[in-house]
Design an enzyme around this catalytic site. Sequence first.
Site, PDB file in Angstrom:
ATOM      1  N   THR A   1       0.837  -1.210   0.000  1.00 52.72           N
ATOM      2  CA  THR A   1       0.000   0.000   0.000  1.00 52.72           C
ATOM      3  C   THR A   1       0.866   1.251   0.000  1.00 52.72           C
ATOM      4  O   THR A   1       0.612   2.202  -0.749  1.00 52.72           O
ATOM      5  CB  THR A   1      -0.931   0.011   1.228  1.00 52.72           C
ATOM      6  OG1 THR A   1      -1.756  -1.156   1.202  1.00 52.72           O
ATOM      7  CG2 THR A   1      -1.808   1.249   1.243  1.00 52.72           C
TER       8      THR A   1
ATOM      9  N   TRP B   1       2.640   1.508  -3.368  1.00 56.19           N
ATOM     10  CA  TRP B   1       1.699   1.926  -4.412  1.00 56.19           C
ATOM     11  C   TRP B   1       1.578   3.440  -4.452  1.00 56.19           C
ATOM     12  O   TRP B   1       1.472   4.036  -5.523  1.00 56.19           O
ATOM     13  CB  TRP B   1       0.327   1.300  -4.155  1.00 56.19           C
ATOM     14  CG  TRP B   1      -0.716   1.691  -5.174  1.00 56.19           C
ATOM     15  CD1 TRP B   1      -0.993   1.064  -6.350  1.00 56.19           C
ATOM     16  CD2 TRP B   1      -1.614   2.811  -5.102  1.00 56.19           C
ATOM     17  NE1 TRP B   1      -2.005   1.722  -7.020  1.00 56.19           N
ATOM     18  CE2 TRP B   1      -2.402   2.799  -6.267  1.00 56.19           C
ATOM     19  CE3 TRP B   1      -1.819   3.829  -4.161  1.00 56.19           C
ATOM     20  CZ2 TRP B   1      -3.386   3.749  -6.524  1.00 56.19           C
ATOM     21  CZ3 TRP B   1      -2.792   4.778  -4.413  1.00 56.19           C
ATOM     22  CH2 TRP B   1      -3.567   4.734  -5.586  1.00 56.19           C
ATOM     23  N   HIS B   2       1.616   4.064  -3.271  1.00 53.15           N
ATOM     24  CA  HIS B   2       1.443   5.515  -3.209  1.00 53.15           C
ATOM     25  C   HIS B   2       2.648   6.278  -3.752  1.00 53.15           C
ATOM     26  O   HIS B   2       2.494   7.416  -4.200  1.00 53.15           O
ATOM     27  CB  HIS B   2       1.167   5.965  -1.768  1.00 53.15           C
ATOM     28  CG  HIS B   2      -0.255   5.770  -1.356  1.00 53.15           C
ATOM     29  ND1 HIS B   2      -0.735   4.578  -0.872  1.00 53.15           N
ATOM     30  CD2 HIS B   2      -1.313   6.614  -1.381  1.00 53.15           C
ATOM     31  CE1 HIS B   2      -2.033   4.711  -0.600  1.00 53.15           C
ATOM     32  NE2 HIS B   2      -2.405   5.931  -0.895  1.00 53.15           N
ATOM     33  N   GLY B   3       3.811   5.681  -3.733  1.00 52.79           N
ATOM     34  CA  GLY B   3       4.961   6.403  -4.270  1.00 52.79           C
ATOM     35  C   GLY B   3       6.272   5.672  -4.087  1.00 52.79           C
ATOM     36  O   GLY B   3       6.420   4.850  -3.181  1.00 52.79           O
TER      37      GLY B   3
ATOM     38  N   PHE C   1       0.077   9.910  -7.939  1.00 59.35           N
ATOM     39  CA  PHE C   1       0.176   8.485  -7.641  1.00 59.35           C
ATOM     40  C   PHE C   1      -0.305   7.648  -8.817  1.00 59.35           C
ATOM     41  O   PHE C   1      -0.175   6.460  -8.807  1.00 59.35           O
ATOM     42  CB  PHE C   1      -0.627   8.129  -6.382  1.00 59.35           C
ATOM     43  CG  PHE C   1      -0.222   8.946  -5.179  1.00 59.35           C
ATOM     44  CD1 PHE C   1       1.113   9.223  -4.943  1.00 59.35           C
ATOM     45  CD2 PHE C   1      -1.180   9.439  -4.309  1.00 59.35           C
ATOM     46  CE1 PHE C   1       1.487   9.976  -3.835  1.00 59.35           C
ATOM     47  CE2 PHE C   1      -0.805  10.183  -3.193  1.00 59.35           C
ATOM     48  CZ  PHE C   1       0.526  10.465  -2.967  1.00 59.35           C
TER      49      PHE C   1
END
Length: 470
Positions: free
Chosen positions: A319, A322-324, A470
Amino acid sequence: MLFSSMIFLWLFLPVVFCSYYLIDKRFKNILLLVASIIFYAWGGVSYTLIMFSSIIVNYIFALLIEKAINENNLKNKKIYLALCVIINLSILGYFKYTNFIISIINSLSQDKIIELKDIVLPIGISFYTFQALSYAIDVYREHNKAQKNIFNLALYISFFPQLIAGPIVKYHDIENQIMNRNENLENISYGIKRFIYGLSKKVILANMFALSCDEILKQPTDELGTALAWISAILYTLQIYYDFSGYSDMAIGLGKMFGFTFLENFNYPYISKSIKEFWRRWHISLSTWFKEYLYIPLGGNRKGKLFTYINLLIVFFATGLWHGASYNFILWGLFHGFFLVIERIFLGKLLEKNKLKFINHIYVIFVFVIGWVLFRANDLKHAFELYKLMFSYKESVYTVRYFFYPQTFVCFIFGVLFSGLFQSLFPKIKEATFSSKIYIVESVIQFILLFICIMYLVNGTYNPFIYFRF
């Protein structure tokens, strides 16, 4: 193109909306597909080619998977899915993580052995990649049939309301809506209402919080003090909620205007009484995606307590990633994963038994505010400098008033009240917000909000949505 831009509000949306309800039903999907391509290409034509490649890859592999299912060829079915997942993640990985991996290699070697690449992250690639992957995986699981019409699949992946920042829509949730939608005045009026509320969240509240927060965090940390560090953290907490939930409201509203029903993406997460509850209320489409396509396939909670904890940490590592492509985001994910594990071990039971629920709220608020510091900081060094300020008293060279403008204070009051507190105290207000009924008082409020938004936008006071990167 931004929802909160004059070109979208005064040209793109009116033209597409009017054309949609004037043309024959047979051409409506084509119109929406063309409009979505124009919407996305506004940010760069080359990005559109990458999105097209994602559409083609998932279209072909879904057909191959379905063919293997019909032939009862389990081996080919698994091979096609594996190749589909690898290609999707490789495209996402190249654009999003190449430079991060290079920086890690250079750091470990203590030398610049590989030059950083000049790679621009295509806007929305994380969202439409996950959306396309869910489609292929669901065909594999036989939750839905493969879409034979590539234009219909392209519309599902590229539909402009949720293309760039979600919510992540699963194909089986809107499969029937692609060909048969409920288009009526009630849905249109409700869609307009949700869009106006979302636009107001972004333009009036989120942008004002961003103005003060960004100004504070632009300053050298040695010139800031404890009060300003906490204020910046709290302002960002409100900013990211109103920014992202505002976008989701607009996406849901636009979908309704064209006959589509998207699932809710936020449910007042800041009133949660545990971190577990927080993740059931925050970015719901992403949380459910990771639950369905990563946590459960890993074994979920079916293989004993230890593996449950490991699976949770893996999911929240993913998670964060995934955001960065940054240590900040990875640590932010693991930070939340840690508290979920702790709640599984013992804290959850204590929270449930605790009769003083306001203590639960304080705990959750403290955790997510501290977490947002990691999310917002420029890098790990900046984050730890801010933490040091927050937890060891220091005076600032600036006064609070230097950054906390009068209009920021007014927005702060409304921001706190309408982040869930007001809706909890007056549930009828919440019901009215999500109701398709038209109330005269609410209509007047919407008109005033829209007028204020237009005034702000005319003056050019807006920033891109946080989740665009993102």
